[in-house]
Design an enzyme around this catalytic site. Structure first.
Site, PDB file in Angstrom:
ATOM      1  N   LYS A 104      26.012  17.315  -3.276  1.00 59.76           N
ATOM      2  CA  LYS A 104      25.873  15.853  -3.212  1.00 59.76           C
ATOM      3  C   LYS A 104      26.907  15.346  -2.218  1.00 59.76           C
ATOM      4  O   LYS A 104      28.005  15.916  -2.129  1.00 59.76           O
ATOM      5  CB  LYS A 104      26.121  15.230  -4.577  1.00 59.76           C
ATOM      6  CG  LYS A 104      25.102  15.679  -5.603  1.00 59.76           C
ATOM      7  CD  LYS A 104      25.289  14.973  -6.923  1.00 59.76           C
ATOM      8  CE  LYS A 104      24.221  15.464  -7.889  1.00 59.76           C
ATOM      9  NZ  LYS A 104      24.734  15.778  -9.202  1.00 59.76           N
ATOM     10  N   ARG A 147      35.161  17.526  -4.592  1.00 56.72           N
ATOM     11  CA  ARG A 147      35.351  17.622  -6.027  1.00 56.72           C
ATOM     12  C   ARG A 147      35.527  19.101  -6.367  1.00 56.72           C
ATOM     13  O   ARG A 147      34.652  19.919  -6.076  1.00 56.72           O
ATOM     14  CB  ARG A 147      34.128  17.073  -6.737  1.00 56.72           C
ATOM     15  CG  ARG A 147      34.303  17.108  -8.209  1.00 56.72           C
ATOM     16  CD  ARG A 147      33.097  16.575  -8.899  1.00 56.72           C
ATOM     17  NE  ARG A 147      33.426  16.314 -10.278  1.00 56.72           N
ATOM     18  CZ  ARG A 147      32.649  15.641 -11.087  1.00 56.72           C
ATOM     19  NH1 ARG A 147      31.540  15.128 -10.646  1.00 56.72           N
ATOM     20  NH2 ARG A 147      33.006  15.452 -12.328  1.00 56.72           N
ATOM     21  N   GLY A 168      27.748  11.081 -20.405  1.00 56.76           N
ATOM     22  CA  GLY A 168      26.616  11.374 -19.509  1.00 56.76           C
ATOM     23  C   GLY A 168      25.974  12.646 -20.016  1.00 56.76           C
ATOM     24  O   GLY A 168      26.066  12.960 -21.202  1.00 56.76           O
ATOM     25  N   ARG A 173      25.005  21.066 -24.109  1.00 62.56           N
ATOM     26  CA  ARG A 173      26.184  21.818 -24.568  1.00 62.56           C
ATOM     27  C   ARG A 173      26.536  21.424 -26.005  1.00 62.56           C
ATOM     28  O   ARG A 173      26.384  20.271 -26.388  1.00 62.56           O
ATOM     29  CB  ARG A 173      27.384  21.522 -23.658  1.00 62.56           C
ATOM     30  CG  ARG A 173      27.264  22.167 -22.297  1.00 62.56           C
ATOM     31  CD  ARG A 173      28.385  21.729 -21.378  1.00 62.56           C
ATOM     32  NE  ARG A 173      27.901  20.903 -20.291  1.00 62.56           N
ATOM     33  CZ  ARG A 173      28.656  20.179 -19.485  1.00 62.56           C
ATOM     34  NH1 ARG A 173      29.969  20.165 -19.643  1.00 62.56           N
ATOM     35  NH2 ARG A 173      28.129  19.448 -18.534  1.00 62.56           N
ATOM     36  N   ASP A 224      17.586  14.358 -22.878  1.00 62.44           N
ATOM     37  CA  ASP A 224      17.674  13.060 -22.214  1.00 62.44           C
ATOM     38  C   ASP A 224      17.652  11.933 -23.259  1.00 62.44           C
ATOM     39  O   ASP A 224      16.691  11.804 -24.021  1.00 62.44           O
ATOM     40  CB  ASP A 224      16.470  12.941 -21.264  1.00 62.44           C
ATOM     41  CG  ASP A 224      16.586  11.749 -20.344  1.00 62.44           C
ATOM     42  OD1 ASP A 224      16.878  10.648 -20.836  1.00 62.44           O
ATOM     43  OD2 ASP A 224      16.365  11.935 -19.141  1.00 62.44           O
ATOM     44  N   ARG A 272      17.199   8.798 -22.915  1.00 60.95           N
ATOM     45  CA  ARG A 272      16.061   7.881 -22.757  1.00 60.95           C
ATOM     46  C   ARG A 272      14.823   8.420 -23.474  1.00 60.95           C
ATOM     47  O   ARG A 272      14.138   7.684 -24.181  1.00 60.95           O
ATOM     48  CB  ARG A 272      15.717   7.696 -21.269  1.00 60.95           C
ATOM     49  CG  ARG A 272      16.432   6.532 -20.654  1.00 60.95           C
ATOM     50  CD  ARG A 272      16.244   6.536 -19.175  1.00 60.95           C
ATOM     51  NE  ARG A 272      16.731   7.801 -18.611  1.00 60.95           N
ATOM     52  CZ  ARG A 272      17.054   7.967 -17.347  1.00 60.95           C
ATOM     53  NH1 ARG A 272      16.912   6.982 -16.497  1.00 60.95           N
ATOM     54  NH2 ARG A 272      17.506   9.116 -16.907  1.00 60.95           N
ATOM     55  N   GLY A 329      26.212   7.659 -17.608  1.00 61.82           N
ATOM     56  CA  GLY A 329      24.802   7.305 -17.829  1.00 61.82           C
ATOM     57  C   GLY A 329      24.483   6.716 -19.189  1.00 61.82           C
ATOM     58  O   GLY A 329      23.856   5.661 -19.296  1.00 61.82           O
ATOM     59  N   ILE A 330      24.927   7.383 -20.263  1.00 57.36           N
ATOM     60  CA  ILE A 330      24.618   6.893 -21.614  1.00 57.36           C
ATOM     61  C   ILE A 330      25.525   5.710 -21.954  1.00 57.36           C
ATOM     62  O   ILE A 330      25.060   4.669 -22.445  1.00 57.36           O
ATOM     63  CB  ILE A 330      24.802   8.026 -22.656  1.00 57.36           C
ATOM     64  CG1 ILE A 330      23.930   9.236 -22.296  1.00 57.36           C
ATOM     65  CG2 ILE A 330      24.487   7.526 -24.058  1.00 57.36           C
ATOM     66  CD1 ILE A 330      24.263  10.507 -23.076  1.00 57.36           C
ATOM     67  N   GLY A 331      26.816   5.859 -21.676  1.00 58.99           N
ATOM     68  CA  GLY A 331      27.775   4.800 -22.020  1.00 58.99           C
ATOM     69  C   GLY A 331      27.479   3.492 -21.309  1.00 58.99           C
ATOM     70  O   GLY A 331      27.631   2.405 -21.878  1.00 58.99           O
TER      71      GLY A 331
HETATM   72  P1  ADP Z   1      25.632  13.473 -15.383  1.00 57.09           P
HETATM   73  O1  ADP Z   1      26.654  14.046 -16.332  1.00 57.09           O
HETATM   74  O2  ADP Z   1      24.542  14.454 -15.016  1.00 57.09           O
HETATM   75  O3  ADP Z   1      26.214  12.735 -14.192  1.00 57.09           O
HETATM   76  P2  ADP Z   1      24.689  10.832 -16.158  1.00 57.09           P
HETATM   77  O4  ADP Z   1      25.993  10.135 -16.165  1.00 57.09           O
HETATM   78  O5  ADP Z   1      23.731  10.522 -15.057  1.00 57.09           O
HETATM   79  O6  ADP Z   1      24.859  12.407 -16.283  1.00 57.09           O
HETATM   80  O7  ADP Z   1      23.971  10.523 -17.563  1.00 57.09           O
HETATM   81  C1  ADP Z   1      22.727  11.059 -17.896  1.00 57.09           C
HETATM   82  C2  ADP Z   1      22.348  10.553 -19.293  1.00 57.09           C
HETATM   83  O8  ADP Z   1      22.310   9.122 -19.271  1.00 57.09           O
HETATM   84  C3  ADP Z   1      20.971  11.032 -19.765  1.00 57.09           C
HETATM   85  O9  ADP Z   1      21.021  11.415 -21.124  1.00 57.09           O
HETATM   86  C4  ADP Z   1      20.124   9.770 -19.636  1.00 57.09           C
HETATM   87  O10 ADP Z   1      19.086   9.756 -20.552  1.00 57.09           O
HETATM   88  C5  ADP Z   1      21.137   8.691 -19.954  1.00 57.09           C
HETATM   89  N1  ADP Z   1      20.659   7.392 -19.461  1.00 57.09           N
HETATM   90  C6  ADP Z   1      20.561   6.969 -18.183  1.00 57.09           C
HETATM   91  N2  ADP Z   1      20.008   5.722 -18.150  1.00 57.09           N
HETATM   92  C7  ADP Z   1      19.754   5.377 -19.433  1.00 57.09           C
HETATM   93  C8  ADP Z   1      19.182   4.209 -20.068  1.00 57.09           C
HETATM   94  N3  ADP Z   1      18.781   3.160 -19.342  1.00 57.09           N
HETATM   95  N4  ADP Z   1      19.102   4.213 -21.399  1.00 57.09           N
HETATM   96  C9  ADP Z   1      19.514   5.259 -22.142  1.00 57.09           C
HETATM   97  N5  ADP Z   1      20.056   6.373 -21.608  1.00 57.09           N
HETATM   98  C10 ADP Z   1      20.178   6.429 -20.283  1.00 57.09           C
END
Ligand code: ADP
Length: 411
Positions: free
Chosen positions: A16, A92, A209, A240, A282, A284, A327-329
């Site tokens: 990336k 990174r 995430g 995990r 996931d 979502r 992502g989740i937070g």
């Molecule tokens: P990574 O550790 O790969 O960078 P991310 O920070 O992108 O991960 O987070 C991915 C997680 O965030 C997944 O479980 C995804 O389902 C969740 N996520 C992203 N957008 C949403 C949303 N709008 N509602 C609920 N969960 C979400």
């Protein structure tokens, strides 16, 4: 024409990248090559997130390794940068081991020390370093700065850095390093800039995430984290397991006859939300499902995060703010609500309307603990470190020893 800083995040099968203006650190472009070693896909976007390229990418049918993938990125950048110079590359690097407590300007000697740390993070470090070597080869003479996921945690008190094993194992590097440090440092810096009093306060940051951990921060510094020797410890994640009784691991090997590789696959790839639900990693997808297994997995995740918030609040001697990120937070109001349920005992109270709207502050007005939602940006944190390294280098060249020095290496 203004100069540019390139930030690279090289994983096992992907690189990336993001490109920032060196002067003001505005994002110019970003993207990624995924599927290195198999069928690579190349996607790029501009600073607004508009897609600029999205294609399968094959190099004359030859296998694409990290160096060739980086070559593809550079060739694409040549077409859009219009002759602007890349003056430094930030990387990174997952593991800085016990010694690297800050980003470091990479020299052959530093690269040698980072290679020696590969056994501490065999899934990530070799790929991070492959990206680093490829960039050094493609940009001869351009400073390469390694930024570590572990560095922000190096000031942990001894207890938070240790397992209760005989001292010789600590001396051999079996320690609680902690990860996601670039994300936590970014959040800590932003909060300190927004509100200096809060920035000096007691924070629990939940980076949730696909990988997930929590960090206790006091006075802008990490003092404890839920991740330990590897990024497997702490709360459950997408695939995990998080914390598990080590006796269960021994049992799987000794009584169930699983090989270490099979146990590794189970704990890294088949557990967490995916293993608990049997459906998906996931959030979502789990939130959209009406299956009871999905609800159970989400409820378990929230319970485990809640438990860690309590533990870290105890470590901190109280909590001034709880910050949700990743992502989740950042996106799942339902997960934030589930986690905070029952945390009234710590003074945490969510405002349902603000939480549903994903407001920057989601706690009820006047609550003892501020609950905040903040977007993390690890690439931007790396770019900040690169700029600081460049100005420290310029100061040193001018004979000015004030300010932090790079590389900062603790023996
Ligand atoms: P990574 O550790 O790969 O960078 P991310 O920070 O992108 O991960 O987070 C991915 C997680 O965030 C997944 O479980 C995804 O389902 C969740 N996520 C992203 N957008 C949403 C949303 N709008 N509602 C609920 N969960 C979400």
């Amino acid at each position: 024409m203004s100069d540019l800083i390139l930030v690279l995040n090289a994983g096992s099968s992907s690189i990336k990248f993001e490109v920032f203006e060196a002067a003001g650190l505005q994002l110019c472009w970003g993207g990624q090559i995924e599927g290195i070693g198999a069928a690579p896909c190349f996607a790029t976007h501009d600073s607004e997130g508009w897609m600029l390229a999205d294609r399968r990418w094959l190099k004359n049918g030859a296998p694409v390794d990290h160096s060739a993938a980086l070559g593809g990125i550079i060739a694409w950048l040549d077409g859009v940068t219009n002759g602007r110079r890349i003056i430094a590359v930030g990387h990174r690097v997952v593991h800085g081991g016990p010694d690297f407590a800050a980003p470091v300007l990479v020299t052959p000697a530093v690269l040698h020390r980072l290679e020696a740390l590969a056994s501490l993070a065999p899934l990530h470090q070799p790929h991070n370093l492959a990206g680093l070597r490829a960039a050094a080869e493609r940009f001869p003479g351009v400073p390469q700065v390694a930024c570590f996921d572990t560095a922000f945690h190096r000031d942990h008190p001894w207890e938070a850095d240790s397992f209760a094993l005989p001292q010789r194992f600590y001396d051999r590097g079996i320690r609680r390093y902690g990860f996601h440090g670039l994300s936590y440092e970014y959040i800590a810096r932003r909060l300190a800039a927004e509100d200096p009093v809060l920035g000096r306060g007691r924070l629990v940051v939940a980076h949730l995430g696909n990988g997930a951990s929590l960090c206790a921060i006091r006075d802008g510094r990490s003092i404890d984290s839920t991740m330990g020797f590897t990024a497997l410890d702490g709360v459950p994640m997408g695939t995990r397991c998080g914390q598990i009784d080590p006796g269960a691991v021994l049992h799987l090997i000794e009584a169930e006859g699983m090989s270490p590789a099979e146990v590794g696959r189970l704990l890294y790839e088949e557990s967490g939300l995916k293993g608990l639900s049997g459906l998906s990693q996931d959030v979502r997808a789990l939130e959209a499902s009406d299956r009871p297994e999905a609800a159970r997995a989400l409820s378990y995740f929230a319970w485990r995060v809640r438990r860690e918030i309590g533990a870290l609040a105890a470590t901190l001697g109280g909590i001034d703010a709880l910050v949700f990120t990743a992502g989740i937070g950042e996106n799942s109001a339902a997960t934030r609500a589930r986690i905070c349920e029952g945390l009234g005992v710590l003074g945490i109270a969510l405002d349902p309307a603000r939480n549903a709207a994903g407001a920057p502050e989601v706690s009820v007005p006047g609550a003892a603990v501020q609950v905040l939602v903040r977007r993390t940006n690890e690439e931007r944190m790396i770019a900040e470190h690169v700029r600081e390294a460049l100005s420290a280098g310029a100061r040193a060249a001018a004979g000015d020893a004030s300010g932090p020095a790079y590389p900062e290496l603790r023996g």
